[in-house]
Design an enzyme around this catalytic site. Sequence first.
Site, PDB file in Angstrom:
ATOM      1  NE  ARG A   1      -3.909  -2.155   2.101  1.00 43.16           N
ATOM      2  CZ  ARG A   1      -3.691  -3.265   2.794  1.00 43.16           C
ATOM      3  NH1 ARG A   1      -2.647  -3.342   3.596  1.00 43.16           N
ATOM      4  NH2 ARG A   1      -4.499  -4.275   2.685  1.00 43.16           N
TER       5      ARG A   1
ATOM      6  CE  LYS B   1      -0.855  14.431 -13.103  1.00 46.90           C
ATOM      7  NZ  LYS B   1      -1.284  14.865 -14.444  1.00 46.90           N
TER       8      LYS B   1
ATOM      9  CD  GLU C   1      -4.051  16.904 -13.510  1.00 49.61           C
ATOM     10  OE1 GLU C   1      -2.887  16.492 -13.390  1.00 49.61           O
ATOM     11  OE2 GLU C   1      -4.773  16.679 -14.481  1.00 49.61           O
TER      12      GLU C   1
ATOM     13  CG  HIS D   1       0.754  16.570 -21.845  1.00 48.16           C
ATOM     14  ND1 HIS D   1       1.418  17.763 -22.023  1.00 48.16           N
ATOM     15  CD2 HIS D   1       1.673  15.713 -21.309  1.00 48.16           C
ATOM     16  CE1 HIS D   1       2.665  17.638 -21.601  1.00 48.16           C
ATOM     17  NE2 HIS D   1       2.843  16.408 -21.161  1.00 48.16           N
TER      18      HIS D   1
ATOM     19  CG  HIS E   1      -1.349  11.719 -23.275  1.00 47.58           C
ATOM     20  ND1 HIS E   1      -1.932  11.978 -22.060  1.00 47.58           N
ATOM     21  CD2 HIS E   1      -0.021  11.816 -23.072  1.00 47.58           C
ATOM     22  CE1 HIS E   1      -0.994  12.215 -21.151  1.00 47.58           C
ATOM     23  NE2 HIS E   1       0.177  12.128 -21.754  1.00 47.58           N
TER      24      HIS E   1
ATOM     25  CG  HIS F   1       5.772  12.129 -23.369  1.00 47.74           C
ATOM     26  ND1 HIS F   1       4.425  11.835 -23.379  1.00 47.74           N
ATOM     27  CD2 HIS F   1       5.930  13.155 -22.509  1.00 47.74           C
ATOM     28  CE1 HIS F   1       3.800  12.656 -22.544  1.00 47.74           C
ATOM     29  NE2 HIS F   1       4.692  13.468 -21.997  1.00 47.74           N
TER      30      HIS F   1
HETATM   31  N1  LIG Z   1       4.768  11.353 -14.297  1.00 46.66           N
HETATM   32  C1  LIG Z   1       4.750  12.493 -14.938  1.00 46.66           C
HETATM   33  O1  LIG Z   1       4.406  13.536 -14.383  1.00 46.66           O
HETATM   34  C2  LIG Z   1       5.186  12.513 -16.376  1.00 46.66           C
HETATM   35  C3  LIG Z   1       5.434  13.738 -17.006  1.00 46.66           C
HETATM   36  C4  LIG Z   1       5.914  13.718 -18.303  1.00 46.66           C
HETATM   37  C5  LIG Z   1       6.123  12.510 -18.952  1.00 46.66           C
HETATM   38  N2  LIG Z   1       5.866  11.349 -18.317  1.00 46.66           N
HETATM   39  C6  LIG Z   1       6.120  10.062 -18.977  1.00 46.66           C
HETATM   40  O2  LIG Z   1       7.519   9.958 -19.218  1.00 46.66           O
HETATM   41  C7  LIG Z   1       7.720   9.069 -20.309  1.00 46.66           C
HETATM   42  C8  LIG Z   1       8.747   9.649 -21.241  1.00 46.66           C
HETATM   43  O3  LIG Z   1       9.957   9.774 -20.562  1.00 46.66           O
HETATM   44  P1  LIG Z   1      11.351   9.826 -21.334  1.00 46.66           P
HETATM   45  O4  LIG Z   1      11.242  10.760 -22.458  1.00 46.66           O
HETATM   46  O5  LIG Z   1      12.380  10.017 -20.311  1.00 46.66           O
HETATM   47  O6  LIG Z   1      11.425   8.383 -22.026  1.00 46.66           O
HETATM   48  P2  LIG Z   1      12.200   7.024 -21.679  1.00 46.66           P
HETATM   49  O7  LIG Z   1      12.170   6.726 -20.257  1.00 46.66           O
HETATM   50  O8  LIG Z   1      11.655   6.016 -22.622  1.00 46.66           O
HETATM   51  O9  LIG Z   1      13.706   7.346 -22.097  1.00 46.66           O
HETATM   52  C9  LIG Z   1      13.994   7.607 -23.441  1.00 46.66           C
HETATM   53  C10 LIG Z   1      15.089   6.675 -23.992  1.00 46.66           C
HETATM   54  O10 LIG Z   1      16.354   7.132 -23.531  1.00 46.66           O
HETATM   55  C11 LIG Z   1      17.067   6.064 -22.930  1.00 46.66           C
HETATM   56  N3  LIG Z   1      17.892   6.685 -21.886  1.00 46.66           N
HETATM   57  C12 LIG Z   1      17.458   7.213 -20.724  1.00 46.66           C
HETATM   58  N4  LIG Z   1      18.451   7.826 -20.097  1.00 46.66           N
HETATM   59  C13 LIG Z   1      19.549   7.679 -20.854  1.00 46.66           C
HETATM   60  C14 LIG Z   1      20.898   8.116 -20.741  1.00 46.66           C
HETATM   61  N5  LIG Z   1      21.283   8.900 -19.742  1.00 46.66           N
HETATM   62  N6  LIG Z   1      21.780   7.748 -21.702  1.00 46.66           N
HETATM   63  C15 LIG Z   1      21.360   7.008 -22.758  1.00 46.66           C
HETATM   64  N7  LIG Z   1      20.103   6.597 -22.941  1.00 46.66           N
HETATM   65  C16 LIG Z   1      19.200   6.925 -21.994  1.00 46.66           C
HETATM   66  C17 LIG Z   1      16.020   5.127 -22.447  1.00 46.66           C
HETATM   67  O11 LIG Z   1      16.534   3.828 -22.334  1.00 46.66           O
HETATM   68  C18 LIG Z   1      14.979   5.229 -23.553  1.00 46.66           C
HETATM   69  O12 LIG Z   1      15.333   4.410 -24.620  1.00 46.66           O
HETATM   70  C19 LIG Z   1       6.370   8.854 -20.941  1.00 46.66           C
HETATM   71  O13 LIG Z   1       5.898   7.578 -20.608  1.00 46.66           O
HETATM   72  C20 LIG Z   1       5.495   9.920 -20.314  1.00 46.66           C
HETATM   73  O14 LIG Z   1       4.141   9.543 -20.253  1.00 46.66           O
HETATM   74  C21 LIG Z   1       5.405  11.325 -17.047  1.00 46.66           C
END
Ligand SMILES: NC(=O)c1ccc[n+]([C@@H]2O[C@H](COP(=O)([O-])OP(=O)(O)OC[C@H]3O[C@@H](n4cnc5c(N)ncnc54)[C@H](O)[C@@H]3O)[C@@H](O)[C@H]2O)c1
Length: 360
Positions: A118, A140, A234, A245, A249, A262
């Site tokens: 939990r 989030k 939110e 978004h 999305h 993204h």
């Molecule tokens: N929780 C929230 O508030 C929130 C806000 C915005 C986005 N998101 C989510 O975040 C996700 C996107 O995140 P992202 O863009 O970081 O994508 P991701 O986590 O897929 O990373 C992008 C790519 O970069 C690679 N990578 C990561 N760090 C690296 C590094 N230092 N060196 C080499 N390669 C590296 C990863 O393996 C992956 O292939 C989506 O799922 C989105 O919905 C969440």
Amino acid sequence: VKRVEVEAANGRYPILIGAGLLGDARHWRELVPGRRGLVVSDSEVAPLYLDALRAALPDRTLEEFRIPAGEAAKTLAQVGGAFAALARLRAGRDDAVLALGGGVVGDLAGFAAACWMRGIAYVQIPTTLLAMVDSAVGGKTAVNLPEGKNLIGAFHQPRLVVADTDTLATLPAREFRSGLAEVVKYGALGDVSFFGWLETNAAALIAQQPGPLLDAIEASCLMKAAIVARDPLEHGERALLNFGHSFGHALEAVSGYGVLRHGEAVAIGMVLAARLSARLGCAPAADAERLARLLHAIGLPTSVPAGTSAAALLDSMHLDKKNLAARLRLILWRGIGHAEVFSDVDERDVAAVLEPPRPV
Ligand SMILES: NC(=O)c1ccc[n+]([C@@H]2O[C@H](COP(=O)([O-])OP(=O)(O)OC[C@H]3O[C@@H](n4cnc5c(N)ncnc54)[C@H](O)[C@@H]3O)[C@@H](O)[C@H]2O)c1
């Protein structure tokens, strides 16, 4: 080391931002809760940084759970794998999950931490620009269903965020630009002078000059922290962080998770939101074009990919959890720096801005 404090409902936590933080844990080792930790990472990041994290926490028992890199792995099935790893670790209420990676790892690990017993503590160690400026902050957490992005999730604040900007050196250029889309978002939704600063510093940011980069990450974290503190769950203002978004999305879901980054989807989505605002007579068309110019200068896409079905995008937007009943509730703007919730947008106006350019 820059430090930004986030006031969350259940206590405050620090975001530490700086070069070399992973290699030098003096500033944060004691802030990591638990004796045992499950490190969630992915197939790209773990080989690069897991050893450094282990070396930073020599007195902890760490188990690893590794997912395939990319959005397609942000699934319930992978969360099940994380639970199995937590069980192997015999993780209890006092132990922690450590998310080492980008937003995919952070969202999934945070969700696993929110559910295990939990809710146990977790630490975000973001390694993408997008995760440093956005997803690692604010609590989030979520995973996707084939029907839509982030449909299963929880609000669960991390205990600590450690953003080592040195990790960005290995990040592919496309991923780095994707993160800049979320940085632009902060200017677009609420700070016209930051937007102007980004226009001036776009080239320096693309070149990853340390000073401007650190400033942009800190400014983004400060804006997000302030909004999250005022509206953690939110109920109001926080929705503005979703500027671009709903469109984004839908673009991600319709084109297949992982095809568009993204941030790329958000870049297109912000331009669509701005153009829709202009079409509705709520904002100057020139601001939409100014936004498109900045995103284009950063190397981000600004229009719906050719061949994308507008009808499928509309369908997907209706499923988006931010929509009430059949009316489209969207975050639009009055112009640069002034995003707003519009709760009754006519679908035909949305459809008009969704039409992709026809192939010639
Ligand atoms: N929780 C929230 O508030 C929130 C806000 C915005 C986005 N998101 C989510 O975040 C996700 C996107 O995140 P992202 O863009 O970081 O994508 P991701 O986590 O897929 O990373 C992008 C790519 O970069 C690679 N990578 C990561 N760090 C690296 C590094 N230092 N060196 C080499 N390669 C590296 C990863 O393996 C992956 O292939 C989506 O799922 C989105 O919905 C969440």
